[in-house]
Design a protein around this motif. Structure first.
Motif, mmCIF file in Angstrom:
data_model
loop_
_atom_site.group_PDB
_atom_site.id
_atom_site.type_symbol
_atom_site.label_atom_id
_atom_site.label_comp_id
_atom_site.label_asym_id
_atom_site.label_seq_id
_atom_site.Cartn_x
_atom_site.Cartn_y
_atom_site.Cartn_z
ATOM 1 N N ILE A 28 2.266 -15.484 3.676
ATOM 2 C CA ILE A 28 3.265 -14.478 4.005
ATOM 3 C C ILE A 28 4.629 -15.031 3.598
ATOM 4 O O ILE A 28 4.867 -16.238 3.687
ATOM 5 N N TRP A 29 5.503 -14.158 3.092
ATOM 6 C CA TRP A 29 6.860 -14.563 2.754
ATOM 7 C C TRP A 29 7.685 -14.611 4.027
ATOM 8 O O TRP A 29 7.634 -13.686 4.842
ATOM 9 N N VAL A 30 8.457 -15.683 4.181
ATOM 10 C CA VAL A 30 9.280 -15.902 5.368
ATOM 11 C C VAL A 30 10.740 -15.976 4.930
ATOM 12 O O VAL A 30 11.120 -16.872 4.164
ATOM 13 N N ALA A 31 11.543 -15.037 5.415
ATOM 14 C CA ALA A 31 12.970 -15.008 5.094
ATOM 15 C C ALA A 31 13.765 -15.426 6.323
ATOM 16 O O ALA A 31 13.463 -15.006 7.442
ATOM 17 N N GLY A 70 18.255 -19.789 14.360
ATOM 18 C CA GLY A 70 18.578 -18.364 14.271
ATOM 19 C C GLY A 70 17.734 -17.491 15.177
ATOM 20 O O GLY A 70 18.175 -16.423 15.622
ATOM 21 N N GLY A 71 16.506 -17.914 15.418
ATOM 22 C CA GLY A 71 15.627 -17.167 16.310
ATOM 23 C C GLY A 71 15.118 -15.843 15.787
ATOM 24 O O GLY A 71 14.508 -15.080 16.533
ATOM 25 N N ARG A 72 15.344 -15.580 14.492
ATOM 26 C CA ARG A 72 14.873 -14.329 13.891
ATOM 27 C C ARG A 72 14.384 -14.583 12.474
ATOM 28 O O ARG A 72 14.810 -15.527 11.825
ATOM 29 N N THR A 73 13.501 -13.691 12.021
ATOM 30 C CA THR A 73 13.011 -13.778 10.649
ATOM 31 C C THR A 73 12.558 -12.409 10.181
ATOM 32 O O THR A 73 12.345 -11.503 10.990
ATOM 33 N N ARG A 74 12.412 -12.294 8.888
ATOM 34 C CA ARG A 74 11.728 -11.147 8.285
ATOM 35 C C ARG A 74 10.563 -11.708 7.507
ATOM 36 O O ARG A 74 10.710 -12.646 6.725
ATOM 37 N N LEU A 75 9.381 -11.145 7.742
ATOM 38 C CA LEU A 75 8.161 -11.540 7.053
ATOM 39 C C LEU A 75 7.758 -10.412 6.110
ATOM 40 O O LEU A 75 7.993 -9.238 6.404
#
Length: 153
Positions: A28-31, A70-75
């Motif tokens: 999975i791509w992790v941004a 940051g505690g956040r990501t977009r997958l």
């Protein structure tokens, strides 16, 4: 390249397809971004436990720092004709803190146990807050399947 026209899926079918990909895909791509907004995008192995995505990476690398701080990501999955975007909140666990069931599921799926690696790895639990899924432009309407952690379908 020949484009094959697929029938438009219902939102319910899109949700089933997202859950299927979470079960069967390996990468999975992790941004993520750092405090100054510098983006970072990497592919990682993952496991889905039915409620959250579990990732493992070194806590000192840019992705590890960004996820922790940051505690956040977009997958995202890699197929641009079958888009899945997952925005999530991140919790960080070191190798001693990670729930055993999550670490074992990661090892079983990937064949690799970050807890046993000589390098230091951390686990990151990503709880989905928003999910979007679509096949090309025809499915852009109603692409939002989850908002605020609640499935809309």
């Amino acid at each position: 390249m020949k484009i094959t026209e697929l029938p438009q899926r219902s939102r319910e079918q899109r949700r089933r397809d997202v859950l299927d990909r979470l079960e069967r895909e390996m990468d999975i791509w992790v941004a993520s971004t750092d405090a100054e907004g510098l983006p970072c995008l990497v592919p990682l192995w993952f496991v889905w436990d039915g409620e959250a995505v579990w990732l493992a990476t070194r806590p000192a690398n840019p992705t590890g720092r960004n996820l922790r701080e940051g505690g956040r990501t977009r997958l995202a999955f890699g197929d641009t004709r079958d888009v899945v975007l997952i925005d999530g909140e991140v919790e960080t666990y070191d190798a001693r803190e990670v729930p055993r069931v999550a670490a074992e599921a990661f090892r079983e799926k990937t064949g690799w146990d970050p807890r046993a690696d000589r390098a230091v790895y951390a686990f990151f639990r990503v709880r989905p807050r928003a999910v979007q899924a679509w096949h090309e432009v025809r499915e852009m309407p109603k692409r939002h399947l989850m908002r605020d952690g609640i499935w809309l379908v």
